[in-house]
Design a protein around this motif. Structure first.
Motif, PDB file in Angstrom:
ATOM      1  N   ALA A 297      20.624 -26.783 -20.942  1.00 22.71           N
ATOM      2  CA  ALA A 297      21.184 -25.729 -20.836  1.00 22.71           C
ATOM      3  C   ALA A 297      20.748 -24.906 -21.486  1.00 22.71           C
ATOM      4  CB  ALA A 297      23.176 -25.810 -21.881  1.00 22.71           C
ATOM      5  N   CYS A 298      20.337 -25.049 -22.889  1.00 25.31           N
ATOM      6  CA  CYS A 298      20.283 -24.019 -24.056  1.00 25.31           C
ATOM      7  C   CYS A 298      18.758 -22.629 -23.031  1.00 25.31           C
ATOM      8  CB  CYS A 298      19.228 -24.745 -24.945  1.00 25.31           C
ATOM      9  SG  CYS A 298      18.105 -25.682 -25.049  1.00 25.31           S
ATOM     10  N   ASN A 299      18.143 -23.650 -22.792  1.00 23.31           N
ATOM     11  CA  ASN A 299      16.718 -22.871 -21.829  1.00 23.31           C
ATOM     12  C   ASN A 299      17.625 -21.994 -20.725  1.00 23.31           C
ATOM     13  OD1 ASN A 299      14.073 -22.940 -23.029  1.00 23.31           O
ATOM     14  ND2 ASN A 299      15.081 -25.225 -22.794  1.00 23.31           N
ATOM     15  N   ASP A 300      18.285 -22.512 -19.889  1.00 22.38           N
ATOM     16  CA  ASP A 300      18.927 -21.907 -19.141  1.00 22.38           C
ATOM     17  C   ASP A 300      20.039 -20.591 -19.390  1.00 22.38           C
ATOM     18  OD1 ASP A 300      18.301 -23.803 -16.668  1.00 22.38           O
ATOM     19  OD2 ASP A 300      21.003 -24.456 -17.317  1.00 22.38           O
ATOM     20  N   ARG A 301      19.663 -20.579 -20.807  1.00 18.02           N
ATOM     21  CA  ARG A 301      20.266 -19.752 -21.466  1.00 18.02           C
ATOM     22  C   ARG A 301      19.736 -18.630 -21.710  1.00 18.02           C
ATOM     23  NH1 ARG A 301      22.576 -19.338 -27.555  1.00 18.02           N
ATOM     24  NH2 ARG A 301      22.998 -17.032 -27.666  1.00 18.02           N
ATOM     25  N   LEU A 302      18.657 -19.185 -22.526  1.00 21.15           N
ATOM     26  CA  LEU A 302      17.495 -18.315 -22.898  1.00 21.15           C
ATOM     27  C   LEU A 302      16.663 -17.495 -21.425  1.00 21.15           C
ATOM     28  CD1 LEU A 302      14.803 -17.568 -24.505  1.00 21.15           C
ATOM     29  CD2 LEU A 302      13.638 -19.544 -23.989  1.00 21.15           C
ATOM     30  N   LEU A 303      16.605 -18.281 -20.618  1.00 22.48           N
ATOM     31  CA  LEU A 303      16.599 -16.684 -19.323  1.00 22.48           C
ATOM     32  C   LEU A 303      17.677 -15.951 -18.554  1.00 22.48           C
ATOM     33  CD1 LEU A 303      13.683 -19.473 -19.173  1.00 22.48           C
ATOM     34  CD2 LEU A 303      13.978 -19.411 -16.681  1.00 22.48           C
ATOM     35  N   SER A 304      18.506 -16.823 -18.864  1.00 28.36           N
ATOM     36  CA  SER A 304      19.540 -15.163 -18.069  1.00 28.36           C
ATOM     37  C   SER A 304      19.820 -14.652 -19.080  1.00 28.36           C
ATOM     38  CB  SER A 304      20.952 -15.938 -18.683  1.00 28.36           C
ATOM     39  OG  SER A 304      20.992 -17.060 -16.981  1.00 28.36           O
TER      40      SER A 304
ATOM     41  N   LYS B 168       6.172 -17.296 -25.642  1.00 30.44           N
ATOM     42  CA  LYS B 168       5.166 -15.521 -25.306  1.00 30.44           C
ATOM     43  C   LYS B 168       5.147 -15.271 -23.986  1.00 30.44           C
ATOM     44  CE  LYS B 168       2.147 -14.233 -27.460  1.00 30.44           C
ATOM     45  NZ  LYS B 168       0.942 -14.424 -29.156  1.00 30.44           N
ATOM     46  N   GLU B 169       4.367 -16.549 -23.407  1.00 26.02           N
ATOM     47  CA  GLU B 169       4.327 -16.881 -21.917  1.00 26.02           C
ATOM     48  C   GLU B 169       5.154 -16.181 -21.023  1.00 26.02           C
ATOM     49  OE1 GLU B 169       2.656 -19.844 -18.436  1.00 26.02           O
ATOM     50  OE2 GLU B 169       2.055 -19.446 -20.469  1.00 26.02           O
ATOM     51  N   ILE B 170       6.400 -17.443 -21.458  1.00 24.33           N
ATOM     52  CA  ILE B 170       8.336 -16.898 -20.577  1.00 24.33           C
ATOM     53  C   ILE B 170       8.596 -15.366 -20.957  1.00 24.33           C
ATOM     54  CG2 ILE B 170      10.574 -17.339 -20.605  1.00 24.33           C
ATOM     55  CD1 ILE B 170       9.421 -20.765 -21.266  1.00 24.33           C
ATOM     56  N   ILE B 171       8.850 -15.468 -22.212  1.00 25.54           N
ATOM     57  CA  ILE B 171       9.204 -13.267 -21.898  1.00 25.54           C
ATOM     58  C   ILE B 171       8.856 -13.010 -20.971  1.00 25.54           C
ATOM     59  CG2 ILE B 171       9.217 -11.532 -24.292  1.00 25.54           C
ATOM     60  CD1 ILE B 171       9.892 -13.918 -26.253  1.00 25.54           C
ATOM     61  N   ALA B 172       6.766 -12.812 -20.949  1.00 21.74           N
ATOM     62  CA  ALA B 172       5.800 -12.099 -20.179  1.00 21.74           C
ATOM     63  C   ALA B 172       6.744 -11.900 -19.070  1.00 21.74           C
ATOM     64  CB  ALA B 172       4.748 -12.228 -20.835  1.00 21.74           C
ATOM     65  N   ALA B 173       6.444 -13.055 -18.372  1.00 21.78           N
ATOM     66  CA  ALA B 173       7.230 -13.216 -16.860  1.00 21.78           C
ATOM     67  C   ALA B 173       8.251 -12.549 -16.557  1.00 21.78           C
ATOM     68  CB  ALA B 173       6.950 -14.749 -17.426  1.00 21.78           C
ATOM     69  N   PHE B 174       8.744 -11.868 -17.620  1.00 28.74           N
ATOM     70  CA  PHE B 174      10.054 -11.185 -17.466  1.00 28.74           C
ATOM     71  C   PHE B 174       9.690  -9.570 -17.278  1.00 28.74           C
ATOM     72  CE2 PHE B 174      12.178 -15.370 -17.758  1.00 28.74           C
ATOM     73  CZ  PHE B 174      12.776 -15.308 -17.129  1.00 28.74           C
TER      74      PHE B 174
END
Length: 477
Positions: A276-283, A194-200
């Protein structure tokens, strides 16, 4: 590709798996003002309740229809009606969620028909949402029940926007996305996401959100239902989101059901423990929001790379035996393989397509006795707290992972997702090796080929364009 086989033993000796009803009940814990109910005997509910209380060290709201020998034979309608009325009168929940057990599934109770009849006969329940999920405990396992529960919630509560001619026009909320976390994720994992998503600049509707109900907080007042979680109103509005992120193969069916009902695009991530999986998430989040990746996550990625360099000396050529639910097994086992470890034994609880991706010749659907027998040559065991006796008999260190963990505290706050969670998991494994395997380390184990590739910066470039942040607080506009 791993070959999946099932144990042919006549009985389970030391259970690894938890049941479907328990997984469904855990999913219901992530709904706000909800009362989960197991349709079965008191013993079925009491067993699951004890496991949840010991794992989370929290008060757990969980009720039962208290079936006995007579009511099981005659049918459980009266027990369900009585339970619903009592719960409505005493706890006043916004939602009552029912899951079946092996007892009532064997009898063949038509619970959907019972609930329709209750609606007709009891108008006092008109303001209470009702959800029923079929979860026989003689098949499947914890994550199957969790996935079925989320799918059932979507079918019962999410307002469809489709018609015979296609999808009806609906006003999308441009900053709203759906997050469907698997049952292998902890409240701490969900809070991190949730924190990662909110940062965008995005807002996540999480289903279910155990980070709001089982995160170990002390509420200002007492309630007999769940404390926090996703509201019924938020669930009904999931069809207005711009995308759905599903974490774990167990969430594929729920994500597909949501997409079919609402037309919301689905993005499935089989794991979020790794690079790699977190790279894909942030992309993906960057594309959905139209914003660059915040500087703080660029820095966390760099920290993860350094942690991989530091940790590979202790994980390289480490022989590991893992017993866990499929999605958790895939997340932990794949990362350890990427860190140079060798998976000598993988034991799981139920069938899943993700098992074929594991970097091992064979995956066994079995119990902890099977894990113990195959772990003779392992350096490290990874499973939940019921594996502690096997680790003691083998004289191997045990990393507790999964559900239940009842001989440690803080299970709700453990984080294994994102760059930060992956880094912490690497440290946890490496420190356990340092403590119990003093022969391990750079002086004894040569640098594995996989770790050599990690050590080369050119092999792990940023998956997104490098842009300077427009603000000094680390979050791009």
């Amino acid at each position: 590709m791993a070959h999946v086989v099932e144990s042919k033993k006549a009985c389970t000796v030391n259970p690894l798996k938890m049941s479907q009803p328990l997984g469904a009940a855990y999913a219901f814990m992530g709904l706000d003002s909800c009362m989960p109910v197991m349709h079965g005997s008191q013993g079925c509910t009491s067993f699951g309740l004890v496991l949840l209380v010991r794992h989370f060290k929290e008060a757990i709201p969980l009720q039962t229809t208290a079936m006995n020998e007579v009511t099981t034979i005659l049918g459980g309608y009266e027990n369900i009606e009585k339970a619903l009325l009592n719960i409505r009168q005493r706890a006043k929940p916004r939602l009552i969620a029912i899951c079946s057990t092996g007892l009532t599934e064997t009898k063949g109770d038509d619970v959907d028909g019972y609930l329709a009849l209750v609606r007709q006969r009891q108008p006092s329940l008109d303001d209470t949402a009702l959800v029923y999920v079929s979860t026989p405990d003689y098949v499947g396992a914890f994550e199957d029940g969790f996935g079925r529960a989320v799918t059932g919630i979507i079918q019962a509560l999410v307002e469809p926007v489709s018609s015979d001619d296609g999808f009806c026009p609906v006003e999308r909320v441009e900053d709203q996305i759906n997050l469907l976390p698997g049952g292998h994720l902890t409240p701490g994992d969900i809070e991190e996401l949730k924190e990662i998503i909110a940062a965008f600049g995005l807002r996540a509707v999480v289903l279910p959100d155990v980070s709001g109900s089982l995160d170990g907080h002390i509420p200002p007042d007492w309630r007999g239902t769940t404390l926090g979680g996703t509201t019924v109103e938020a669930i009904r509005g999931m069809g207005r989101s711009i995308a759905t992120l599903a974490i774990g193969e167990q969430m594929r069916a729920a994500g597909a059901t949501l997409s079919e009902r609402t037309g919301v695009p689905l993005h499935l991530f089989d794991r979020l423990t790794g690079l790699a999986c977190n790279d894909r998430l942030l992309s993906t989040l960057s594309q959905l929001s139209g914003r660059p990746v915040p500087e703080k996550y660029r820095h966390q990625r760099s920290q993860l790379l350094d942690a991989m360099l530091d940790g590979h000396f202790y994980t390289g050529k480490l022989k590991v035996a893992i017993g866990a639910e499929p999605d958790l097994l895939h997340a932990a086992g794949s990362l350890l393989h990427e860190m140079g470890a060798e998976l000598v034994s993988c034991v799981t609880t139920t069938q899943s397509p993700v098992l074929a991706q594991l970097p091992v010749d064979q995956v066994l659907i079995g119990d902890l006795e099977d894990l113990e027998a195959a772990a003779q040559g392992a350096d490290l065991l990874i499973t939940h707290s019921h594996g502690r006796q096997a680790a003691e008999r083998l004289g191997k260190p045990l990393l507790r992972l999964g559900f239940p963990i009842f001989d440690r505290i803080g299970n709700a706050h453990r984080v294994m997702v994102g760059y930060r969670g992956t880094r912490q998991f690497i440290f946890e494994v490496a420190n356990l090796v340092l403590e119990h395997l003093p022969h391990a380390g750079p002086d004894h184990w040569p640098l594995p080929e996989a770790a050599q590739r990690v050590a080369q910066p050119a092999a792990v470039p940023l998956p997104w364009p490098v842009r300077e942040p427009a603000s000094t607080d680390g979050v791009a506009p």
